[in-house]
Design an enzyme around this catalytic site. Sequence first.
Site, PDB file in Angstrom:
ATOM      1  N   ASN A 149      -5.988  -6.887  -4.142  1.00 42.50           N
ATOM      2  CA  ASN A 149      -6.017  -6.166  -2.868  1.00 42.50           C
ATOM      3  C   ASN A 149      -5.402  -4.771  -2.977  1.00 42.50           C
ATOM      4  O   ASN A 149      -4.949  -4.208  -2.003  1.00 42.50           O
ATOM      5  CB  ASN A 149      -5.374  -7.008  -1.765  1.00 42.50           C
ATOM      6  CG  ASN A 149      -3.981  -7.465  -2.133  1.00 42.50           C
ATOM      7  OD1 ASN A 149      -3.399  -6.982  -3.103  1.00 42.50           O
ATOM      8  ND2 ASN A 149      -3.426  -8.384  -1.367  1.00 42.50           N
ATOM      9  N   ARG A 206       2.116  -1.091   6.685  1.00 42.81           N
ATOM     10  CA  ARG A 206       1.407  -2.386   6.681  1.00 42.81           C
ATOM     11  C   ARG A 206       0.132  -2.288   7.518  1.00 42.81           C
ATOM     12  O   ARG A 206      -0.907  -2.848   7.158  1.00 42.81           O
ATOM     13  CB  ARG A 206       2.295  -3.499   7.265  1.00 42.81           C
ATOM     14  CG  ARG A 206       3.461  -3.882   6.381  1.00 42.81           C
ATOM     15  CD  ARG A 206       3.069  -4.748   5.216  1.00 42.81           C
ATOM     16  NE  ARG A 206       2.829  -6.117   5.578  1.00 42.81           N
ATOM     17  CZ  ARG A 206       2.807  -7.119   4.699  1.00 42.81           C
ATOM     18  NH1 ARG A 206       3.026  -6.886   3.403  1.00 42.81           N
ATOM     19  NH2 ARG A 206       2.562  -8.332   5.080  1.00 42.81           N
ATOM     20  N   THR A 208      -3.535  -9.249   3.983  1.00 40.65           N
ATOM     21  CA  THR A 208      -3.498  -9.636   2.565  1.00 40.65           C
ATOM     22  C   THR A 208      -4.877  -9.885   1.954  1.00 40.65           C
ATOM     23  O   THR A 208      -5.150  -9.487   0.823  1.00 40.65           O
ATOM     24  CB  THR A 208      -2.643 -10.924   2.424  1.00 40.65           C
ATOM     25  OG1 THR A 208      -1.365 -10.680   2.987  1.00 40.65           O
ATOM     26  CG2 THR A 208      -2.506 -11.332   0.970  1.00 40.65           C
ATOM     27  N   ARG A 233      -7.247  -1.845   2.558  1.00 42.06           N
ATOM     28  CA  ARG A 233      -7.811  -3.071   1.966  1.00 42.06           C
ATOM     29  C   ARG A 233      -9.181  -3.393   2.575  1.00 42.06           C
ATOM     30  O   ARG A 233     -10.091  -3.840   1.869  1.00 42.06           O
ATOM     31  CB  ARG A 233      -6.838  -4.240   2.165  1.00 42.06           C
ATOM     32  CG  ARG A 233      -5.618  -4.179   1.241  1.00 42.06           C
ATOM     33  CD  ARG A 233      -4.576  -5.190   1.676  1.00 42.06           C
ATOM     34  NE  ARG A 233      -3.454  -5.312   0.741  1.00 42.06           N
ATOM     35  CZ  ARG A 233      -2.350  -6.003   1.013  1.00 42.06           C
ATOM     36  NH1 ARG A 233      -2.216  -6.620   2.170  1.00 42.06           N
ATOM     37  NH2 ARG A 233      -1.371  -6.087   0.128  1.00 42.06           N
ATOM     38  N   TYR A 266       8.935 -10.546  -6.427  1.00 44.52           N
ATOM     39  CA  TYR A 266       8.410 -11.500  -5.443  1.00 44.52           C
ATOM     40  C   TYR A 266       9.408 -12.601  -5.077  1.00 44.52           C
ATOM     41  O   TYR A 266       9.213 -13.298  -4.089  1.00 44.52           O
ATOM     42  CB  TYR A 266       7.083 -12.097  -5.916  1.00 44.52           C
ATOM     43  CG  TYR A 266       5.930 -11.122  -5.719  1.00 44.52           C
ATOM     44  CD1 TYR A 266       5.463 -10.808  -4.440  1.00 44.52           C
ATOM     45  CD2 TYR A 266       5.332 -10.475  -6.802  1.00 44.52           C
ATOM     46  CE1 TYR A 266       4.438  -9.898  -4.240  1.00 44.52           C
ATOM     47  CE2 TYR A 266       4.295  -9.552  -6.617  1.00 44.52           C
ATOM     48  CZ  TYR A 266       3.855  -9.282  -5.332  1.00 44.52           C
ATOM     49  OH  TYR A 266       2.846  -8.373  -5.139  1.00 44.52           O
ATOM     50  N   LYS A 291      -1.443  -1.231  -7.022  1.00 39.99           N
ATOM     51  CA  LYS A 291      -1.568  -2.242  -8.071  1.00 39.99           C
ATOM     52  C   LYS A 291      -2.569  -1.787  -9.141  1.00 39.99           C
ATOM     53  O   LYS A 291      -3.329  -0.832  -8.914  1.00 39.99           O
ATOM     54  CB  LYS A 291      -2.001  -3.563  -7.424  1.00 39.99           C
ATOM     55  CG  LYS A 291      -0.952  -4.143  -6.457  1.00 39.99           C
ATOM     56  CD  LYS A 291      -1.468  -5.409  -5.782  1.00 39.99           C
ATOM     57  CE  LYS A 291      -0.403  -6.063  -4.922  1.00 39.99           C
ATOM     58  NZ  LYS A 291      -0.898  -7.300  -4.260  1.00 39.99           N
ATOM     59  N   HIS A 323       0.611  -3.197  -2.831  1.00 39.73           N
ATOM     60  CA  HIS A 323       1.714  -3.977  -2.273  1.00 39.73           C
ATOM     61  C   HIS A 323       2.447  -3.085  -1.287  1.00 39.73           C
ATOM     62  O   HIS A 323       2.696  -1.918  -1.589  1.00 39.73           O
ATOM     63  CB  HIS A 323       2.715  -4.434  -3.345  1.00 39.73           C
ATOM     64  CG  HIS A 323       4.012  -4.860  -2.718  1.00 39.73           C
ATOM     65  ND1 HIS A 323       4.165  -6.090  -2.132  1.00 39.73           N
ATOM     66  CD2 HIS A 323       5.157  -4.191  -2.489  1.00 39.73           C
ATOM     67  CE1 HIS A 323       5.372  -6.157  -1.587  1.00 39.73           C
ATOM     68  NE2 HIS A 323       6.004  -5.018  -1.792  1.00 39.73           N
ATOM     69  N   GLU A 349      13.517  -4.377  -2.157  1.00 38.50           N
ATOM     70  CA  GLU A 349      12.476  -3.974  -3.106  1.00 38.50           C
ATOM     71  C   GLU A 349      12.713  -2.562  -3.639  1.00 38.50           C
ATOM     72  O   GLU A 349      12.492  -2.290  -4.818  1.00 38.50           O
ATOM     73  CB  GLU A 349      11.100  -4.061  -2.439  1.00 38.50           C
ATOM     74  CG  GLU A 349      10.678  -5.506  -2.200  1.00 38.50           C
ATOM     75  CD  GLU A 349       9.333  -5.644  -1.481  1.00 38.50           C
ATOM     76  OE1 GLU A 349       8.915  -6.798  -1.278  1.00 38.50           O
ATOM     77  OE2 GLU A 349       8.729  -4.623  -1.107  1.00 38.50           O
TER      78      GLU A 349
END
Length: 199
Positions: free
Chosen positions: A154, A117, A123, A134, A52, A12, A157, A168
């Site tokens: 954060n 992930r 998140t 993160r 999203y 991001k 994505h 996506e």
Amino acid sequence: MISKQRTLVIIKPDGVQRSLIGEIIKRYERVGLKLIGIKMMVPEKKQVKGHYTLNPSWVRNVGEKAIESYKKKGEKPPSENPEEVGEKVLENLQGYMTSGPVIVMVWQGAHAVEVIRKITGGTEPRSSDVGTVRGDFVLDSYSMADTDNRAIRNIIHASGSDDEAEKEIEHWFTEGELTNYRLVQEQIMYDVNLDGILE
Ligand code: GDP
Ligand code: MG
């Protein structure tokens, strides 16, 4: 085939501004995943909204998750209505994600969605595990973001499920922008027999 699973990652705008592109790529690379597509771009708001809302229940889910997180900390959520909380998050995300260049990538390998992930972390950076991207590089929280009426910063994505990943990837890349190739190390990770090492 599970060893060919693909997932979408976006560094991001805050991740790019924090000069973390190399650090993030390093972490996914060293676990054994393969980068098969990458580009830099400044997304448009409608592209972010499209991303999203690929899953029609995302708005409600994100609202529920946020409300639950407030309650777990003994804090009061801004609203009890998940749709309302979710819509606000979506609006703020559009401003956040279009504020500067992002790096969009596709990673491939065994359990790519789950492994990315895990390395990325939860998140909310405030509560993301130490050792995750993160958790290690950013400290934002739901309460700070909501007080300032902005999205949680954060830095990454990462697709949340196989189905999400598929949609996506199609949303951000054409098939021609992805490269199918073999990494030499894949033999060590995936081949049934490890013959050919000893001379
Ligand atoms: P992710 O899959 O871990 O990125 O999380 P989600 O898909 O649930 O949410 C997407 C993004 O919206 C997150 O990465 C955050 O940037 C932002 N976000 C999610 N929930 C909230 C929230 O409750 N408040 C705010 N301010 N931002 C949020
Ligand atoms: Mg998500």
